[in-house]
Scaffold this motif. Structure first.
Motif, PDB file in Angstrom:
ATOM      1  N   GLU A  72       0.807  -1.215   0.000  1.00 49.49           N
ATOM      2  CA  GLU A  72       0.000   0.000   0.000  1.00 49.49           C
ATOM      3  C   GLU A  72       0.843   1.269   0.000  1.00 49.49           C
ATOM      4  O   GLU A  72       0.306   2.368  -0.164  1.00 49.49           O
ATOM      5  CB  GLU A  72      -0.965  -0.012   1.187  1.00 49.49           C
ATOM      6  CG  GLU A  72      -1.868  -1.234   1.243  1.00 49.49           C
ATOM      7  CD  GLU A  72      -2.534  -1.562  -0.087  1.00 49.49           C
ATOM      8  OE1 GLU A  72      -2.848  -0.638  -0.861  1.00 49.49           O
ATOM      9  OE2 GLU A  72      -2.718  -2.766  -0.372  1.00 49.49           O
ATOM     10  N   THR A  73       2.156   1.170   0.194  1.00 48.10           N
ATOM     11  CA  THR A  73       3.035   2.340   0.130  1.00 48.10           C
ATOM     12  C   THR A  73       3.970   2.262  -1.071  1.00 48.10           C
ATOM     13  O   THR A  73       4.849   3.104  -1.228  1.00 48.10           O
ATOM     14  CB  THR A  73       3.856   2.464   1.422  1.00 48.10           C
ATOM     15  OG1 THR A  73       4.488   1.204   1.728  1.00 48.10           O
ATOM     16  CG2 THR A  73       2.964   2.848   2.593  1.00 48.10           C
ATOM     17  N   TYR A  74       3.778   1.268  -1.926  1.00 50.27           N
ATOM     18  CA  TYR A  74       4.593   1.093  -3.119  1.00 50.27           C
ATOM     19  C   TYR A  74       4.388   2.243  -4.097  1.00 50.27           C
ATOM     20  O   TYR A  74       3.260   2.682  -4.333  1.00 50.27           O
ATOM     21  CB  TYR A  74       4.215  -0.235  -3.791  1.00 50.27           C
ATOM     22  CG  TYR A  74       4.745  -0.417  -5.190  1.00 50.27           C
ATOM     23  CD1 TYR A  74       6.084  -0.735  -5.415  1.00 50.27           C
ATOM     24  CD2 TYR A  74       3.899  -0.292  -6.290  1.00 50.27           C
ATOM     25  CE1 TYR A  74       6.559  -0.914  -6.704  1.00 50.27           C
ATOM     26  CE2 TYR A  74       4.363  -0.472  -7.585  1.00 50.27           C
ATOM     27  CZ  TYR A  74       5.704  -0.779  -7.783  1.00 50.27           C
ATOM     28  OH  TYR A  74       6.164  -0.960  -9.060  1.00 50.27           O
ATOM     29  N   GLN A  75       5.497   2.733  -4.664  1.00 46.67           N
ATOM     30  CA  GLN A  75       5.448   3.775  -5.678  1.00 46.67           C
ATOM     31  C   GLN A  75       6.055   3.223  -6.968  1.00 46.67           C
ATOM     32  O   GLN A  75       7.251   2.918  -7.013  1.00 46.67           O
ATOM     33  CB  GLN A  75       6.228   5.017  -5.231  1.00 46.67           C
ATOM     34  CG  GLN A  75       5.685   5.678  -3.978  1.00 46.67           C
ATOM     35  CD  GLN A  75       6.496   6.901  -3.591  1.00 46.67           C
ATOM     36  OE1 GLN A  75       6.748   7.780  -4.419  1.00 46.67           O
ATOM     37  NE2 GLN A  75       6.912   6.963  -2.341  1.00 46.67           N
ATOM     38  N   PRO A  76       5.264   3.057  -8.024  1.00 41.42           N
ATOM     39  CA  PRO A  76       5.772   2.500  -9.277  1.00 41.42           C
ATOM     40  C   PRO A  76       6.995   3.263  -9.789  1.00 41.42           C
ATOM     41  O   PRO A  76       6.995   4.499  -9.818  1.00 41.42           O
ATOM     42  CB  PRO A  76       4.586   2.638 -10.233  1.00 41.42           C
ATOM     43  CG  PRO A  76       3.384   2.660  -9.346  1.00 41.42           C
ATOM     44  CD  PRO A  76       3.825   3.384  -8.112  1.00 41.42           C
ATOM     45  N   GLY A  77       8.016   2.510 -10.168  1.00 41.50           N
ATOM     46  CA  GLY A  77       9.226   3.111 -10.697  1.00 41.50           C
ATOM     47  C   GLY A  77      10.158   3.684  -9.651  1.00 41.50           C
ATOM     48  O   GLY A  77      11.268   4.113  -9.972  1.00 41.50           O
ATOM     49  N   VAL A  78       9.713   3.692  -8.390  1.00 38.25           N
ATOM     50  CA  VAL A  78      10.520   4.272  -7.307  1.00 38.25           C
ATOM     51  C   VAL A  78      10.911   3.205  -6.290  1.00 38.25           C
ATOM     52  O   VAL A  78      12.092   3.049  -5.952  1.00 38.25           O
ATOM     53  CB  VAL A  78       9.754   5.419  -6.606  1.00 38.25           C
ATOM     54  CG1 VAL A  78      10.565   5.958  -5.424  1.00 38.25           C
ATOM     55  CG2 VAL A  78       9.435   6.523  -7.599  1.00 38.25           C
TER      56      VAL A  78
END
Length: 306
Positions: A72-78
């Motif tokens: 739920e805290t995942y940031q795509p590409g980051v």
């Protein structure tokens, strides 16, 4: 890794898993707020988010030097899984099951060091079923896991359930295989899945695998644990993330199972490769069954972005 007490980390994860389980059971799926991410079948609920906040706080307090990767805290590409000791968390794996009150959902808590899974805790609160694994120390399953001593606490059984010398694997016609549709329902990856599913089910006379049976548990972590237990022979998936597989991967490995690429030809696959083929522990036949499965896929290849 020598200076990390994996047993202590494991014990913390079990405690956190039980707390998360109580939160999940206390939620009423018919009344909680629900949203979508990729599309209508890629669901997130306020319970997912609340559980991850609790897990994050507990784990960062207990092990402040560890990195943290959560769904739920995942940031795509980051967001990336690095070589650092890392908690890899899925607060509710099987959210679609959860919102339908279908009792196949769990919290999945993994630890990776050097991008390899070294501790795994998977807990299904609806069945009070706990799976655990520590690198080099085996993996276990326990029923009635959260109950007190003398009040139904289940025996901790080492995996696989068949014992130290599990039966050899046969060909696909005798295999029980788990597959999942995933949330991406168009494009090349979806086409690869559909063709493979059809060919797996088809008769050998028509060029298929005549597979013994196909199952969809709706949770990557529970699929991996069932494979570790020896209840499934294979589990094939494309589209998962590291938090879906990190905990179950350790549990599978410690039960003698193997994880290879879900794309044909690659015997090594990364924790965040997003394409996986798991095989249960067996006294023989793992390599042969993998190659037979890869042959079903043929020239198909799944490719998922981060």
């Amino acid at each position: 890794m020598a200076d990390i007490d994996l047993q202590a980390v494991h014990d913390t994860l079990v405690s956190v898993a039980f707390e998360a389980g109580r939160m999940i059971l206390a939620a009423n799926p018919s009344k909680i707020s629900t949203d979508t991410k990729l599309n209508a079948v890629d669901i997130v609920t306020e319970t997912d988010q609340a559980v991850e906040r609790m897990v994050t706080a507990r784990l960062r307090e207990a092990h402040p030097t560890f990195a943290f990767v959560g769904e739920e805290t995942y940031q795509p590409g980051v967001t990336r899984v690095t070589d650092a000791p890392t908690f890899i968390v899925d607060p509710i794996d099987g959210t679609t099951n959860f919102v339908h009150s279908f009792p196949n959902a769990c919290i999945s808590l993994g630890v990776a060091v050097g991008r390899r899974s070294v501790v795994g805790v998977v807990y299904n609160p609806f069945q009070d079923l706990l799976y655990t694994g520590i690198k080099g120390k085996g993996s276990y399953m326990q029923r009635n896991a959260s109950l007190e001593e003398g009040k139904g606490l289940g025996e901790k059984v080492r995996l696989p359930l068949g014992g130290e010398n599990p039966t050899a694997l046969g060909d696909l016609s005798s295999a029980l295989v788990s597959i999942e549709w995933g949330s991406q329902r168009d494009g090349e990856n979806f086409d690869v899945k559909v063709k493979a599913f059809q060919k797996l089910a088809a008769s050998k006379e028509s060029g298929g695998g005549m597979v013994g049976g196909l199952r969809s548990l709706g949770s990557a972590a529970l699929n991996l644990c069932a494979c570790a237990a020896g209840q499934l022979d294979l589990y094939w998936e494309g589209g998962c993330y590291a938090w879906d597989v990190a905990a179950g991967w350790c549990i599978l490995n410690e039960a003698g199972g193997i994880m290879v690429s879900g794309n044909p030809g690659a015997w090594e696959t990364e924790l965040d490769s997003r394409v996986y083929l798991a095989v249960r522990g067996a006294s023989g036949g793992q390599k042969e069954l993998v190659e037979e499965f890869w042959n079903i896929i043929g020239d198909g290849k799944m490719d998922y972005k981060h």
